[in-house]
Every structure is written in structure tokens, then in C-alpha cells.
Write a protein that holds these residues in place. Structure first.
Motif, short mmCIF file in Angstrom:
data_model
loop_
_atom_site.label_atom_id
_atom_site.label_comp_id
_atom_site.label_asym_id
_atom_site.label_seq_id
_atom_site.Cartn_x
_atom_site.Cartn_y
_atom_site.Cartn_z
N UNK A 1 31.82 64.86 6.43
CA UNK A 1 32.66 65.56 7.41
C UNK A 1 32.36 65.25 8.77
N UNK A 2 30.94 64.80 8.90
CA UNK A 2 30.35 64.80 10.36
C UNK A 2 30.36 63.26 10.79
N UNK A 3 30.68 62.89 11.61
CA UNK A 3 30.69 61.36 12.06
C UNK A 3 29.17 61.09 12.24
N UNK A 4 28.58 62.10 13.07
CA UNK A 4 27.27 61.88 13.39
C UNK A 4 25.95 61.58 12.50
N UNK A 5 26.40 61.84 11.12
CA UNK A 5 25.70 61.66 9.95
C UNK A 5 25.68 60.17 9.80
N UNK B 1 33.47 54.79 18.64
CA UNK B 1 34.33 54.09 19.42
C UNK B 1 35.16 53.26 18.34
N UNK B 2 34.63 52.60 17.01
CA UNK B 2 35.17 51.85 16.29
C UNK B 2 36.16 52.78 15.61
N UNK B 3 35.93 53.82 14.98
CA UNK B 3 36.81 54.88 14.57
C UNK B 3 38.05 55.02 15.21
N UNK B 4 37.93 55.57 16.74
CA UNK B 4 38.68 55.63 17.62
C UNK B 4 39.97 54.43 17.68
N UNK B 5 39.02 53.32 17.80
CA UNK B 5 39.75 52.06 18.15
C UNK B 5 40.66 51.56 16.82
N UNK B 6 40.18 51.70 15.58
CA UNK B 6 40.80 51.53 14.47
C UNK B 6 42.03 52.61 14.37
N UNK B 7 41.66 53.81 14.59
CA UNK B 7 42.90 54.65 14.65
C UNK B 7 43.98 54.31 15.55
N UNK B 8 43.81 53.95 16.72
CA UNK B 8 44.74 53.41 17.68
C UNK B 8 45.51 52.10 17.48
N UNK B 9 44.73 51.21 16.67
CA UNK B 9 45.33 50.10 16.33
C UNK B 9 46.41 50.08 15.11
N UNK B 10 46.19 51.09 14.43
CA UNK B 10 46.88 51.12 13.17
C UNK B 10 48.47 51.50 13.84
N UNK B 11 49.44 50.51 13.13
CA UNK B 11 50.78 50.66 13.39
C UNK B 11 51.29 50.65 14.75
N UNK B 12 50.49 49.71 15.35
CA UNK B 12 50.87 49.32 16.99
C UNK B 12 52.21 49.05 16.89
N UNK B 13 52.91 49.73 18.01
CA UNK B 13 54.33 49.82 18.13
C UNK B 13 54.91 48.85 19.19
N UNK B 14 54.19 48.66 20.41
CA UNK B 14 54.56 47.82 21.32
C UNK B 14 53.68 46.94 21.86
N UNK B 15 54.13 45.82 22.26
CA UNK B 15 53.22 44.63 22.53
C UNK B 15 52.62 44.95 23.86
N UNK C 1 36.93 54.40 5.96
CA UNK C 1 37.45 55.71 5.08
C UNK C 1 37.79 56.88 6.26
N UNK C 2 36.73 56.81 7.02
CA UNK C 2 37.11 58.09 8.00
C UNK C 2 38.31 57.85 8.93
N UNK C 3 38.47 56.69 9.45
CA UNK C 3 39.55 56.29 10.02
C UNK C 3 40.88 56.46 9.47
N UNK C 4 40.90 55.76 8.14
CA UNK C 4 42.11 56.08 7.30
C UNK C 4 42.38 57.51 7.05
N UNK C 5 41.47 58.37 6.69
CA UNK C 5 41.61 59.78 6.44
C UNK C 5 42.25 60.29 7.86
N UNK C 6 41.94 60.26 8.99
CA UNK C 6 42.39 60.60 10.21
C UNK C 6 43.63 60.27 10.32
N UNK C 7 44.06 58.83 10.15
CA UNK C 7 45.51 58.56 10.18
C UNK C 7 46.36 59.24 9.30
N UNK C 8 45.86 59.42 7.86
CA UNK C 8 46.56 60.11 6.91
C UNK C 8 46.83 61.58 7.44
#
Length: 194
Positions: A2-6, A15-29, A95-102
Motif C-alpha cells: 500500500x505504500x509506494x515508498x516501500x 513519477x513513473x506511476x503518475x505518468x502511467x496513470x496520466x497516459x492511460x486512455x489519452x483522449x486528446x492529441x 500494478x499500482x498504476x493499474x489499481x489507481x486507474x481502477x
């Protein structure tokens, strides 16, 4: 988990988790272009279209690309995040990025539209050094209202909500992506430090 710091001590994991989250389903060019630029500047992505075009070694002696690759402007950038080499760590971050998207998908239908409008209005009328306060306050307001996700780890719900708000604002105003990305990282790192 549950803790990213681990997972890793560096800022790159968050930064990778945030970028992966923001990239998912990008709707505008426009938003996609901003993500591409940000990922390249942070050295967290690579353009796999360009790499694939050059892998066969077909650069002409004058330095130009072969004639069969003349319409590069028509190719949409395709990014690949540069995950850690440690496969288990990379899988955990993915897995964390996907869980956050869900979690964010569940949140989006409940309260995000109104919160995104509030945050967007506050951000466009204030200097960027105040953005962290506005983002934090909007997340707290939504959490106080109750989002119906009490069965999930609240740290993750807060992170998913934070990133959902950032994505919602940046899809409407892509020019805010860089500053808001760094603001989100500050919020996440502040929450992890507690």
C-alpha cells in the motif's frame, strides 16, 4: 504494497506511476503531445516508433532516413515507459498504476466532474505556487463528502483522486500539465512522508 515508498527510494517510481496513470486512455492529441514531451524531458519514456524505424540500420549515408519513411508527421507518437530493470519492481509499479486507474474509474462517475471544474477554476486564476494547496484542498473536500470506497486503502483512494483531478484538468488545459504533474508529485510525496 500500500505504500509506494516501500518499492523504491527514488522519485522516479512515483513519477513513473503518475505518468502511467496520466497516459492511460489519452483522449486528446494536444494532451498526448504534452505527455510525450514531459516523459522525454524526465527521461521516463522513449519513442518506440522512431526506434523501430531505425532498428534495421537503414540510415542513408547522408544521414537522412530512408525514403520509405518520409511521412513521419503522420505517425502518432507511441511511448514506452522506462520501467525499472528489476522485473518484480516494474510489475509492482505497473500494478499500482493499474489499481489507481481502477479506483479512479469508480471515482470519476461519483464526484470527479464537479471537483475537476472547481480545481480548474482555481488553478487558472492563481499562481502555480498555490496549486498544491488547491489540489490538496479539493482532494480533502471530496474525501470528506465520502466517495463510497471505504473498503479500499484510503491512501490509494486519495492518490487515485489526486491523479484523476490532475488528468481531468490537463485534458481540458494541456498547457498546465508540467506544473500540475510536479504539483501532484509534491502532494504524493507529502502524503507518503506522513
Amino acid at each position: 504494497m500500500d505504500n509506494l515508498g516501500d518499492l523504491t527510494s527514488g522519485q522516479n517510481a512515483a513519477a513513473l506511476v503518475v505518468l502511467a496513470f496520466l497516459q492511460a486512455d489519452c483522449r486528446t492529441s494536444e494532451y498526448g503531445k504534452e505527455l510525450l514531451s514531459l516523459g522525454k524531458d524526465l527521461n521516463l519514456t522513449r519513442d518506440i516508433n522512431f526506434k523501430d524505424a531505425l532498428e534495421d540500420g537503414d540510415i542513408e549515408t547522408d544521414g537522412h532516413l530512408p525514403s520509405r519513411i518520409t511521412a513521419l508527421d503522420d505517425i502518432q507518437p507511441s511511448l514506452e515507459l522506462q520501467w525499472p530493470r528489476n522485473g518484480a519492481e516494474a510489475a509492482d509499479l505497473q500494478q499500482i498504476a493499474e489499481g489507481l486507474r481502477e479506483i479512479a474509474d469508480q471515482l470519476e462517475h461519483v464526484v470527479v466532474a464537479q471537483a475537476t471544474q472547481n480545481l480548474s477554476r482555481n488553478l487558472t486564476t492563481s499562481p502555480s505556487d498555490q496549486w498544491k494547496n488547491y489540489l490538496t484542498e479539493e482532494v480533502r473536500t471530496v474525501m470528506r463528502q465520502g466517495v463510497g470506497l471505504e473498503h479500499l486503502p484510503q491512501e490509494r483512494v486519495m492518490m487515485a483522486l489526486t491523479l484523476t483531478l490532475v488528468k481531468g484538468v490537463c485534458e481540458q488545459a494541456p498547457r498546465l500539465l508540467r506544473n500540475l504533474f510536479h504539483t501532484a508529485l509534491q502532494c504524493i510525496n507529502s502524503a507518503r512522508a506522513m
